[in-house]
Design a protein around this motif. Sequence first.
Motif, mmCIF file in Angstrom:
data_model
loop_
_atom_site.group_PDB
_atom_site.id
_atom_site.type_symbol
_atom_site.label_atom_id
_atom_site.label_comp_id
_atom_site.label_asym_id
_atom_site.label_seq_id
_atom_site.Cartn_x
_atom_site.Cartn_y
_atom_site.Cartn_z
ATOM 1 N N LEU A 192 -0.786 1.758 -9.383
ATOM 2 C CA LEU A 192 -1.708 2.163 -8.331
ATOM 3 C C LEU A 192 -1.133 3.334 -7.550
ATOM 4 O O LEU A 192 0.088 3.469 -7.412
ATOM 5 C CB LEU A 192 -1.962 0.993 -7.361
ATOM 6 C CG LEU A 192 -2.818 -0.166 -7.899
ATOM 7 C CD1 LEU A 192 -2.593 -1.416 -7.062
ATOM 8 C CD2 LEU A 192 -4.290 0.205 -7.887
ATOM 9 N N LEU B 199 -3.828 2.554 -1.487
ATOM 10 C CA LEU B 199 -3.684 1.101 -1.515
ATOM 11 C C LEU B 199 -4.557 0.430 -0.465
ATOM 12 O O LEU B 199 -5.189 -0.596 -0.718
ATOM 13 C CB LEU B 199 -2.216 0.712 -1.304
ATOM 14 C CG LEU B 199 -1.251 1.124 -2.419
ATOM 15 C CD1 LEU B 199 0.191 0.803 -2.012
ATOM 16 C CD2 LEU B 199 -1.605 0.432 -3.729
ATOM 17 N N THR C 235 4.849 -1.863 -6.081
ATOM 18 C CA THR C 235 3.541 -1.627 -5.467
ATOM 19 C C THR C 235 3.210 -2.700 -4.435
ATOM 20 O O THR C 235 2.580 -2.416 -3.412
ATOM 21 C CB THR C 235 2.445 -1.578 -6.541
ATOM 22 O OG1 THR C 235 2.744 -0.534 -7.471
ATOM 23 C CG2 THR C 235 1.082 -1.331 -5.925
ATOM 24 N N ILE D 249 2.419 -1.922 -0.399
ATOM 25 C CA ILE D 249 1.274 -2.344 0.420
ATOM 26 C C ILE D 249 1.762 -2.766 1.804
ATOM 27 O O ILE D 249 1.195 -2.377 2.835
ATOM 28 C CB ILE D 249 0.519 -3.510 -0.260
ATOM 29 C CG1 ILE D 249 -0.165 -3.033 -1.545
ATOM 30 C CG2 ILE D 249 -0.515 -4.113 0.696
ATOM 31 C CD1 ILE D 249 -0.761 -4.150 -2.366
ATOM 32 N N THR E 192 -7.333 -1.729 -5.608
ATOM 33 C CA THR E 192 -6.117 -2.478 -5.286
ATOM 34 C C THR E 192 -6.377 -3.977 -5.367
ATOM 35 O O THR E 192 -5.566 -4.728 -5.913
ATOM 36 C CB THR E 192 -5.601 -2.106 -3.883
ATOM 37 O OG1 THR E 192 -5.398 -0.700 -3.808
ATOM 38 C CG2 THR E 192 -4.294 -2.811 -3.587
#
Length: 487
Positions: free
Chosen positions: A229, A234, A308, A312, A270
């Motif tokens: 991503l 995000l 990832t 976030i 996401t």
Amino acid sequence: DEKVVDAKRLKFMLMLLFLALVLVPMAILLTSRVDAAAATEEILQPKVNDNDNDDPVSKTASTSNNNQEVVASKSKTASETVDYSKMSAWELAMHFSENYDSKGLQAQLKKTFDFNERAYNPANRKMPLHQAYKRRGGGFRSTTRHKLIHDMEQLDYYTRFDLIKDNFQGVEPFHSVMPQLYQATLDRLDMHSKAGDFDEETEYYTFQQEDLGITNYYNRAIVMPSLSLHTATLLAPRDWAKVERQWLGEDVHHPHPGIVVVDNLLSSETVRQVRNYLLASTFWYEAKLPRYGNYVGAYLNDGMNDATMTQIAYNLHKAMPRVMKNHHLKEMWSYKYESSSEEDEDSDKGRTGIHVHADDAMINVNLWMTPDDANLDPNTGGLVIYTVKPPPEWSFSNFNSNWEYIDEHLLRPSGYANVTIPYKQNRAVIFDSFLFHKSDRSRFKQGYENRRINLTFLYGKKQSLEDSEEADDVALGDNTVEGKDEL
């Protein structure tokens, strides 16, 4: 005149020779230092999968073939040397969070995780799993009924969506060996439970001699997907300044400072990828006893370490500087709950989730991932946050397990004043982590994909956890295991 010209030429050539002898070696030395620094930085960074994949498993990753030792590593500042092996997991998380270094955190966590007893390949099991992980229900020789059922449903999920590709090492066990082993173990668990050999509510079922075949697969890192991503997309766009004003009590229309609800927190892509990541990964090692709630748990320091996921958390931290201040990411976990039984689906009884407790952190972000159509009662299934905090002298164990005292001496005198937030997919509840809270009763449809899943980020350290038995106190390099491999 010719002699003067020759002398000048000789002087010029000698100057060029001097410059070549001095400057060229200096340039070579500087270049080598830059190249060495770049190579060191590359070694410390994990490999990132940049390819999108529509499958719930974006990439099936087995552990690396080369063993990596947990050694003292250079930090970003050349003048400082940090021995990461001596850090507890939450210290490691907070250290890398200071610079939002999600890849560096993942690399350090994987140095231990990829080569402990979780490894699917026995040859990679170089380090024992710390006893603290087993104490919280994450060992290899004990289990619960709901944990076995969860794993069996996950195996069926792989088969239905053909997620185990032909190039995956050991594909055959998913289709034949593992389902048979799990079913046979569940049958023996039922037999011993009916015979009164153990109490399912308060005791784990210890694998018998006939069950030992399951230990090759149970709680191993078999399927570990990676996310792909873009960091900048995000979170969904929003007015974060307004969220901060609500939290800080600067919005007269917001009745509960310190408790804020944010709908549609993540971007749609996401949500899709993170949910698939949580469904497909086999890092659900923690099996809670039914008396604590029928759910399994996954943790940042025990497999759920994709960069990832921590990014976030970092993006949230950057979005709310006035709220977060210097409260860096300390912990991340996810819980996946047992679906309702047929009787529950036909009644308003529902399931109990996590009992009343407080978390040792400054800020808690609780995010729900399961689609709304799985929830049979849209008015429930969320979170109950009480307006009471534990006394400052209480220890971690007191405000996480002393339910009767909490109820009688703290909640009842307050009239059980609370804020109850109903469940909704992609809804985040951002609140003071020291407020007592619990899962609301829930009724979710049967089926693996319908299981209620929450994702939690904790920021900041409230008080000492010296008396805590939680695994986030484990130093990553301290892997001494004593006693039997039992919970």
